[in-house]
Design an enzyme around this catalytic site. Structure first.
Site, short mmCIF file in Angstrom:
data_model
loop_
_atom_site.label_atom_id
_atom_site.label_comp_id
_atom_site.label_asym_id
_atom_site.label_seq_id
_atom_site.Cartn_x
_atom_site.Cartn_y
_atom_site.Cartn_z
N CYS A 2 58.07 -23.22 -16.82
CA CYS A 2 56.70 -23.36 -17.33
C CYS A 2 55.97 -22.01 -17.45
CB CYS A 2 55.85 -24.27 -16.46
SG CYS A 2 56.52 -25.91 -16.27
N ARG A 27 60.01 -19.31 -20.72
CA ARG A 27 59.97 -19.91 -19.38
C ARG A 27 60.17 -21.42 -19.41
NH1 ARG A 27 57.66 -16.44 -15.65
NH2 ARG A 27 57.29 -18.22 -14.32
N TRP A 75 58.70 -26.72 -18.78
CA TRP A 75 60.08 -27.09 -18.45
C TRP A 75 59.95 -28.30 -17.53
CZ3 TRP A 75 63.30 -27.53 -14.11
CH2 TRP A 75 64.67 -27.55 -14.39
N ASN A 101 52.35 -25.09 -13.08
CA ASN A 101 53.75 -24.69 -12.96
C ASN A 101 54.17 -24.96 -11.53
OD1 ASN A 101 56.25 -23.42 -13.08
ND2 ASN A 101 55.39 -21.38 -12.77
N GLY A 102 55.33 -25.59 -11.34
CA GLY A 102 55.80 -25.85 -9.97
C GLY A 102 55.92 -27.33 -9.71
N GLU A 487 81.13 -14.65 -15.30
CA GLU A 487 79.93 -14.33 -16.10
C GLU A 487 80.19 -14.61 -17.59
OE1 GLU A 487 76.94 -13.88 -15.75
OE2 GLU A 487 76.14 -12.58 -17.30
N LYS A 491 78.00 -17.37 -19.74
CA LYS A 491 77.29 -17.03 -20.98
C LYS A 491 77.66 -18.02 -22.08
CE LYS A 491 74.71 -13.86 -19.77
NZ LYS A 491 74.62 -14.55 -18.53
N GLU A 494 76.17 -21.60 -21.35
CA GLU A 494 74.73 -21.79 -21.51
C GLU A 494 74.27 -21.58 -22.95
OE1 GLU A 494 72.11 -19.21 -19.23
OE2 GLU A 494 73.50 -17.56 -19.35
N HIS A 510 97.79 -22.15 -9.16
CA HIS A 510 97.46 -23.18 -8.16
C HIS A 510 96.75 -24.37 -8.81
CE1 HIS A 510 98.81 -20.53 -5.01
NE2 HIS A 510 98.09 -19.56 -5.55
N LYS A 612 63.95 -19.61 -18.30
CA LYS A 612 64.27 -18.25 -17.82
C LYS A 612 64.07 -18.13 -16.31
CE LYS A 612 65.24 -13.88 -18.46
NZ LYS A 612 66.67 -13.59 -18.62
O1 M6R Z 1 65.72 -14.45 -12.34
P1 M6R Z 1 67.01 -14.60 -11.55
O2 M6R Z 1 67.91 -13.42 -11.70
O3 M6R Z 1 66.76 -14.97 -10.12
O4 M6R Z 1 67.74 -15.84 -12.22
C1 M6R Z 1 68.92 -16.34 -11.68
C2 M6R Z 1 69.61 -17.28 -12.64
O5 M6R Z 1 68.78 -18.39 -12.92
C3 M6R Z 1 69.97 -16.60 -13.96
O6 M6R Z 1 70.78 -15.49 -13.76
C4 M6R Z 1 70.68 -17.58 -14.90
O7 M6R Z 1 71.93 -17.92 -14.39
C5 M6R Z 1 70.79 -16.99 -16.30
N1 M6R Z 1 70.39 -17.96 -17.28
C6 M6R Z 1 72.16 -16.52 -16.64
O8 M6R Z 1 72.24 -15.98 -17.91
#
Ligand code: M6R
Length: 617
Positions: A2, A27, A75, A101-102, A487, A491, A494, A510, A612
């Site tokens: 949010c 956000r 969100w 927000n929250g 990683e 990527k 997501e 395994h 985000k």
């Molecule tokens: O703001 P932060 O680094 O604490 O966020 C952590 C994760 O939410 C963030 O890295 C998330 O996995 C990303 N969308 C990855 O690209």
């Protein structure tokens, strides 16, 4: 999660609020809404879906001119992303409007109480409860500021609330607990937002609020109090000047923020190294507020973070253990406190977070500090909650990261982790000065290495185009290549919404090798040849998947000819030390995911179901 905006000033509030929401949309983008005060009444619009839906509604049916307004981009937590659940929410008599927000954890009990008193709530949200409570308080004679203080004392959970009262058209009142809120102080106008990018076009003077504070803004004044109504102590909040400008928060000619941020990595590395070592390569982390004595006493490091930040932690473990011989544990922040970790005064907890607002990480550091451990934050967002609640911080200086997928954030987290490891080695004497200087020189060369990979982006883009129809991709790595495999897979998941898995190459036999089928794309991150055993074992892993029909996309350093015959596609990496290889190996994987998602027609900056900043647990 949010994004929140508030405004009081001479400009047309609708324009300022919608512009702020556009910059806050990363956000959360399930729904958006706005409320203004006009002629003693509240005028509001809200729509499910992206901000564009709200903008369309406003264009078709404009709001009246107003100088005071609030806005929200959501969100969803409580209630589906519908028009009805979108913020702002209004009190029973439509006198007060609120955005939030929250999560208000005790909302069910509060809602039941309101309903017993005859209130009819329209949405399924926790926020509407706050709107009704605030309005009841102002109807009983409280000012909106007093009402906010009273209501916040009754709320449990983490929240930022921003409210306006149409009987008091020149003020906006907000409150925060464990959720972000900054004030923008302009010339005859004042702003509120979840982060400074909402108002950076208007002012770079900001005020970061403390925990459990209420703020009342008007055109020329900002008043801060605690939830009990006492004026806040001057040292409980902080005024600061933002050191980046509007252009940093714009796309600058790129189609996506993510692509722009990938290409900003050479500059981000340079900025993150700046001033952190002297001409001889000795580390100087002046901002670290933990003494050398305390660092010498550290007997265990626990690295906590989520998502990409967790993978940065995994890389850090390899480097820090090797350079300092301090045992390191890597822990997902949301698992940390629930397993009752062993923490002492000599445990250093390193919390990695780009946003500095991730609730899981915040709760982890609070737990660590309760147990008297020292907490060091690695963070990209100046003044955010995690560094503020930590004993020390290393800021990553990546500049604003808007794309939901972390790229330059991750890259600079790696830089900060390496600097921390080297600094610990320097303080504890586990590496000679010339050895440290040698690694620092390698780090200083990284911007040029990364730039070379970016200059060759077309090759990776062509591969992404070719593979845009694929339904599944595997990523393999060993040693520091393992977190990079994870990683790369994250990527792709997501952004491209396809099945992608990262594995330690040694684990293949395994179980995971059963996934390999004809023409399955498998990215293989090959370690530099300096560690021959590691390199050779990885080459065996590539042969194993290739023998079972996989299409191998091999990332190997220049000059490594041994891998050529096992590579269906070969992506060359600059020659760097093994421990630093993640900084170069991740770049083609970022480019690949960005391009593949683009080719599939997805919104790369705002992937579905994500936000985000994850400010709820
Ligand atoms: O703001 P932060 O680094 O604490 O966020 C952590 C994760 O939410 C963030 O890295 C998330 O996995 C990303 N969308 C990855 O690209």
């Amino acid at each position: 999660m949010c994004g929140i905006v508030g405004y009081v000033g001479p400009q047309q509030a609708e324009g300022v609020v919608v512009e702020g929401l556009r910059r806050m949309e990363y956000r959360g983008y399930d729904s958006a809404g706005i409320a203004l005060v006009h002629d003693g009444a509240i005028a509001a619009r809200k729509r499910a879906g992206k901000l564009a839906n709200l903008e369309k509604a406003l264009a078709e049916d404009p709001l009246p001119r107003a100088c005071t307004g609030i806005g929200h981009t959501r969100w969803a937590t409580h209630g589906a992303p519908t028009d009805r659940n979108a913020h702002p929410h209004l009190g029973a008599g439509h006198r007060v409007a609120v955005v939030h927000n929250g999560i208000i954890e005790n909302f069910a009990a509060l809602r039941a109480g309101l309903e017993r008193d005859g209130h009819e709530l329209e949405s399924e949200t926790d926020t509407e409860v706050a709107a009704h409570l605030l309005e009841s308080a102002v109807q009983s004679g409280a000012t909106l500021t007093e009402a906010m203080q009273q209501v916040c004392r009754r709320l449990e959970g983490a929240f930022t609330l921003v409210a306006l009262d149409c009987h008091d058209p020149d003020r906006v009142v907000a409150a925060r607990r464990s959720s972000p809120l900054v004030v923008g102080v302009g010339d005859g106008e004042t702003f509120l937002a979840s982060d400074v990018s909402a108002f950076i076009a208007h002012t770079r003077d900001a005020l970061e609020l403390g925990q459990d504070q209420v703020v009342t803004i008007s055109r020329d004044a900002v008043e801060v109090s605690d939830f009990d109504g006492r004026p806040a102590r001057a040292d409980s909040y902080r005024a600061y000047h933002v050191d980046w400008d509007l252009s940093a928060a714009e796309k600058g000619g790129y189609d996506w923020f993510m692509r722009k941020e990938i290409h900003e990595q050479p500059a981000a590395i340079t900025d993150s190294m700046l001033g952190r070592h002297d001409a001889e390569g000795a580390l100087q982390l002046d901002e670290l507020r933990i003494t050398e004595g305390e660092l010498r006493a550290v007997d265990k490091i626990i690295l906590v973070g989520c998502g990409t930040a967790n993978y940065a932690s995994m890389v850090a473990k390899y480097a820090i253990e090797h350079w300092t011989r301090i045992p390191c544990e890597v822990e997902l922040a949301h698992e940390f406190r629930y397993r009752d970790p062993i923490l002492t005064r000599d445990t250093l907890v390193v919390a990695i977070s780009q946003s500095g607002e991730t609730a899981d990480t915040l709760m982890a550091i609070r737990h660590a500090r309760q147990q008297r451990s020292k907490v060091l934050a690695i963070c990209n967002t100046n003044g955010s909650t995690i560094p503020r609640e930590s004993d020390a911080v290393i800021y990553t200086h990546a500049g604003p990261e808007i794309g939901v997928a972390s790229t330059k954030g991750f890259m600079t987290q790696l830089v900060a982790c390496y600097l921390l490891g080297l600094y610990l080695a320097q303080v504890r004497g586990t590496k000679y000065g010339d050895e440290i200087a040698q690694i620092v020189r390698e780090l200083d060369r990284m911007p040029a290495h990364v730039q070379r990979l970016l200059d060759a982006a077309d090759e990776v883009n062509a591969l992404a185009e070719e593979l845009s129809g694929t339904r599944s991709v595997l990523f393999l790595g060993r040693h520091t290549g393992f977190p990079i495999a994870l990683e790369g897979a994250l990527k792709l998941k997501e952004l491209a919404y396809i099945h992608a898995e990262g594995f330690a190459a040694g684990e293949l036999k395994h179980g995971p090798i059963a996934l390999v089928e004809d023409r399955l794309p498998v990215f293989c991150v090959v370690p530099p040849r300096g560690r021959d055993q590691l390199h050779d074992k990885m080459v065996s892993g590539i042969q194993e998947v290739r023998a079972r029909g996989a299409r191998t996309i091999v990332l190997a350093e220049e000059g490594d000819d041994e891998v050529t015959r096992y590579a269906d596609d070969l992506i060359r990496l600059p020659v760097v030390p093994t421990l630093l290889q993640p900084m170069v190996a991740v770049v083609p994987l970022q480019l690949f995911a960005c391009e593949l998602a683009s080719r599939k027609g997805h919104d790369v900056d705002q992937p579905r179901n994500l936000a985000k900043s994850v400010t709820v647990e």
